[in-house]
Design a protein around this motif. Structure first.
Motif, mmCIF file in Angstrom:
data_model
loop_
_atom_site.group_PDB
_atom_site.id
_atom_site.type_symbol
_atom_site.label_atom_id
_atom_site.label_comp_id
_atom_site.label_asym_id
_atom_site.label_seq_id
_atom_site.Cartn_x
_atom_site.Cartn_y
_atom_site.Cartn_z
ATOM 1 N N GLU A 2 0.808 -1.211 0.000
ATOM 2 C CA GLU A 2 0.000 0.000 0.000
ATOM 3 C C GLU A 2 0.841 1.261 0.000
ATOM 4 O O GLU A 2 0.617 2.176 -0.773
ATOM 5 C CB GLU A 2 -0.936 -0.003 1.200
ATOM 6 C CG GLU A 2 -1.617 1.306 1.463
ATOM 7 C CD GLU A 2 -2.349 1.319 2.771
ATOM 8 O OE1 GLU A 2 -2.534 2.405 3.307
ATOM 9 O OE2 GLU A 2 -2.735 0.252 3.272
ATOM 10 N N ASN A 3 1.841 1.306 0.892
ATOM 11 C CA ASN A 3 2.656 2.506 0.990
ATOM 12 C C ASN A 3 3.640 2.631 -0.165
ATOM 13 O O ASN A 3 4.328 3.625 -0.276
ATOM 14 C CB ASN A 3 3.376 2.556 2.343
ATOM 15 C CG ASN A 3 4.243 1.332 2.579
ATOM 16 O OD1 ASN A 3 4.335 0.441 1.737
ATOM 17 N ND2 ASN A 3 4.860 1.286 3.738
ATOM 18 N N HIS A 55 -5.145 2.159 -0.308
ATOM 19 C CA HIS A 55 -4.571 3.486 -0.506
ATOM 20 C C HIS A 55 -5.605 4.570 -0.221
ATOM 21 O O HIS A 55 -6.782 4.409 -0.504
ATOM 22 C CB HIS A 55 -4.064 3.601 -1.955
ATOM 23 C CG HIS A 55 -3.112 4.732 -2.152
ATOM 24 N ND1 HIS A 55 -3.528 6.031 -2.323
ATOM 25 C CD2 HIS A 55 -1.754 4.746 -2.211
ATOM 26 C CE1 HIS A 55 -2.469 6.804 -2.492
ATOM 27 N NE2 HIS A 55 -1.380 6.049 -2.417
#
Length: 173
Positions: A2-3, A55
Protein backbone atom coordinates in the motif's frame (compact mmCIF):
# COMPACT_ATOMS: atom_id res chain seq x y z
CA UNK A 1 2.58 -2.69 -0.83
CA UNK A 2 0.00 0.00 0.00
CA UNK A 3 2.66 2.51 0.99
CA UNK A 4 4.60 1.70 -2.18
CA UNK A 5 1.85 3.06 -4.43
CA UNK A 6 2.46 6.72 -5.10
CA UNK A 7 -0.32 8.98 -6.29
CA UNK A 8 1.00 10.88 -9.31
CA UNK A 9 -1.85 12.93 -10.71
CA UNK A 10 -5.60 13.00 -11.10
CA UNK A 11 -7.83 14.21 -13.90
CA UNK A 12 -11.53 15.03 -13.94
CA UNK A 13 -13.76 15.32 -16.99
CA UNK A 14 -17.00 17.12 -16.13
CA UNK A 15 -19.67 16.72 -18.79
CA UNK A 16 -21.20 20.05 -17.66
CA UNK A 17 -18.25 21.82 -19.27
CA UNK A 18 -19.47 20.80 -22.74
CA UNK A 19 -22.43 22.01 -24.74
CA UNK A 20 -24.89 19.27 -25.63
CA UNK A 21 -27.67 19.71 -28.17
CA UNK A 22 -30.13 18.01 -25.82
CA UNK A 23 -29.90 19.33 -22.25
CA UNK A 24 -31.12 15.96 -20.88
CA UNK A 25 -28.09 14.27 -22.33
CA UNK A 26 -25.62 15.04 -19.60
CA UNK A 27 -27.23 15.53 -16.19
CA UNK A 28 -24.31 15.49 -13.81
CA UNK A 29 -21.96 13.01 -15.46
CA UNK A 30 -18.22 12.81 -15.07
CA UNK A 31 -15.04 10.78 -15.34
CA UNK A 32 -12.53 10.68 -12.49
CA UNK A 33 -9.03 9.37 -13.19
CA UNK A 34 -6.36 8.73 -10.56
CA UNK A 35 -2.88 7.61 -11.60
CA UNK A 36 -0.63 5.82 -9.15
CA UNK A 37 2.98 4.78 -9.66
CA UNK A 38 3.60 1.11 -8.99
CA UNK A 39 6.98 -0.21 -7.85
CA UNK A 40 9.11 -1.98 -10.44
CA UNK A 41 9.11 -5.11 -8.29
CA UNK A 42 5.38 -5.14 -7.67
CA UNK A 43 3.43 -8.29 -6.97
CA UNK A 44 0.67 -9.91 -8.95
CA UNK A 45 -2.59 -8.22 -9.89
CA UNK A 46 -4.40 -9.31 -6.71
CA UNK A 47 -1.66 -7.74 -4.58
CA UNK A 48 -1.83 -4.53 -6.63
CA UNK A 49 -5.62 -4.40 -6.31
CA UNK A 50 -5.38 -4.93 -2.54
CA UNK A 51 -2.78 -2.17 -2.30
CA UNK A 52 -5.01 0.18 -4.26
CA UNK A 53 -8.01 -0.57 -2.04
CA UNK A 54 -5.82 0.21 0.97
CA UNK A 55 -4.57 3.49 -0.51
CA UNK A 56 -6.11 6.75 0.66
CA UNK A 57 -6.93 7.75 -2.96
CA UNK A 58 -9.42 4.88 -3.01
CA UNK A 59 -11.38 6.47 -0.13
CA UNK A 60 -13.53 8.72 -2.28
CA UNK A 61 -17.32 8.69 -2.23
CA UNK A 62 -17.41 10.50 -5.60
CA UNK A 63 -20.20 12.71 -4.34
CA UNK A 64 -18.32 15.98 -3.97
CA UNK A 65 -16.28 15.40 -0.83
CA UNK A 66 -13.14 14.16 -2.55
CA UNK A 67 -10.62 11.82 -0.97
CA UNK A 68 -11.12 11.26 2.77
CA UNK A 69 -8.02 9.46 4.14
CA UNK A 70 -10.00 7.86 6.99
CA UNK A 71 -13.12 7.48 4.83
CA UNK A 72 -15.45 4.49 5.00
CA UNK A 73 -16.82 4.68 1.46
CA UNK A 74 -15.75 4.03 -2.10
CA UNK A 75 -18.33 5.45 -4.48
CA UNK A 76 -21.70 3.99 -3.49
CA UNK A 77 -20.11 1.13 -1.53
CA UNK A 78 -18.96 0.54 2.01
CA UNK A 79 -15.18 0.36 1.74
CA UNK A 80 -14.95 -2.71 4.02
CA UNK A 81 -16.92 -4.72 1.43
CA UNK A 82 -14.68 -3.84 -1.52
CA UNK A 83 -11.96 -6.47 -1.83
CA UNK A 84 -9.60 -7.48 -4.59
CA UNK A 85 -11.66 -10.58 -5.35
CA UNK A 86 -14.75 -8.56 -6.34
CA UNK A 87 -12.83 -7.11 -9.28
CA UNK A 88 -13.09 -9.21 -12.43
CA UNK A 89 -10.55 -9.22 -15.23
CA UNK A 90 -12.10 -7.94 -18.44
CA UNK A 91 -10.78 -7.30 -21.94
CA UNK A 92 -9.89 -3.94 -23.44
CA UNK A 93 -12.79 -4.37 -25.84
CA UNK A 94 -15.33 -5.11 -23.09
CA UNK A 95 -14.15 -2.22 -20.94
CA UNK A 96 -14.33 0.19 -23.88
CA UNK A 97 -17.79 -1.14 -24.71
CA UNK A 98 -19.03 -0.47 -21.16
CA UNK A 99 -17.61 3.05 -21.12
CA UNK A 100 -18.80 3.84 -24.65
CA UNK A 101 -22.31 2.60 -23.79
CA UNK A 102 -22.38 4.84 -20.72
CA UNK A 103 -21.00 7.84 -22.64
CA UNK A 104 -23.44 7.51 -25.54
CA UNK A 105 -26.54 6.41 -23.61
CA UNK A 106 -28.23 9.74 -24.43
CA UNK A 107 -26.81 10.12 -27.93
CA UNK A 108 -23.74 11.67 -29.46
CA UNK A 109 -21.36 13.79 -27.42
CA UNK A 110 -19.72 17.05 -28.48
CA UNK A 111 -16.47 16.73 -30.43
CA UNK A 112 -14.35 18.40 -27.74
CA UNK A 113 -15.62 15.94 -25.14
CA UNK A 114 -14.99 13.02 -27.49
CA UNK A 115 -11.37 14.19 -27.92
CA UNK A 116 -10.89 14.39 -24.14
CA UNK A 117 -12.45 10.97 -23.60
CA UNK A 118 -10.28 9.45 -26.32
CA UNK A 119 -7.08 10.84 -24.81
CA UNK A 120 -7.87 10.32 -21.12
CA UNK A 121 -9.98 7.16 -21.21
CA UNK A 122 -10.00 5.11 -24.40
CA UNK A 123 -6.28 5.46 -25.18
CA UNK A 124 -5.50 4.36 -21.60
CA UNK A 125 -7.84 1.36 -21.87
CA UNK A 126 -6.11 0.37 -25.11
CA UNK A 127 -2.64 0.64 -23.53
CA UNK A 128 -3.38 -1.27 -20.32
CA UNK A 129 -1.83 -4.69 -19.80
CA UNK A 130 -4.71 -5.72 -17.55
CA UNK A 131 -8.10 -4.21 -16.77
CA UNK A 132 -10.25 -5.05 -13.77
CA UNK A 133 -13.90 -4.10 -13.32
CA UNK A 134 -15.61 -3.76 -9.95
CA UNK A 135 -18.51 -6.20 -9.95
CA UNK A 136 -20.22 -8.71 -7.78
CA UNK A 137 -21.30 -6.27 -5.08
CA UNK A 138 -24.93 -6.61 -4.12
CA UNK A 139 -27.37 -4.25 -2.44
CA UNK A 140 -25.91 -5.00 0.99
CA UNK A 141 -22.69 -3.27 -0.11
CA UNK A 142 -24.43 0.05 -0.86
CA UNK A 143 -23.78 2.54 1.93
CA UNK A 144 -26.39 4.69 3.66
CA UNK A 145 -26.67 7.30 0.86
CA UNK A 146 -24.90 5.41 -1.92
CA UNK A 147 -27.88 5.43 -4.25
CA UNK A 148 -27.06 9.01 -5.19
CA UNK A 149 -25.18 7.46 -8.12
CA UNK A 150 -27.41 6.32 -10.96
CA UNK A 151 -24.52 4.64 -12.79
CA UNK A 152 -21.14 3.87 -11.27
CA UNK A 153 -18.45 2.06 -13.24
CA UNK A 154 -15.08 1.44 -11.61
CA UNK A 155 -12.10 0.15 -13.60
CA UNK A 156 -8.51 -0.48 -12.54
CA UNK A 157 -5.97 -0.37 -15.35
CA UNK A 158 -2.52 -1.86 -14.85
CA UNK A 159 0.17 -0.75 -17.28
CA UNK A 160 3.43 -2.33 -16.13
CA UNK A 161 5.47 -0.88 -19.00
CA UNK A 162 4.52 2.61 -17.80
CA UNK A 163 4.83 1.56 -14.14
CA UNK A 164 1.34 2.85 -13.52
CA UNK A 165 -1.99 1.79 -12.12
CA UNK A 166 -5.03 3.90 -12.97
CA UNK A 167 -8.31 4.05 -11.11
CA UNK A 168 -10.91 5.06 -13.68
CA UNK A 169 -14.41 5.89 -12.47
CA UNK A 170 -17.23 6.92 -14.81
CA UNK A 171 -20.45 7.83 -13.08
CA UNK A 172 -23.41 10.12 -12.80
CA UNK A 173 -25.73 11.36 -10.15
Amino acid sequence: MENQLTHEVSAFIDFRNYKFQDSRSHGYRWVDIKHLRIPAESGDAQELLAALIGHEQFRDDYAGGGVVPEGLRHGPYWLRLVTSDVYEAISREKSAQIVRGWVKQFGDVPCRLEVSLQREVFDRLAAADHIYYLSGLGDEAIHDWGRVHEDFHDFVLIDRSAGRMTLLVVADD
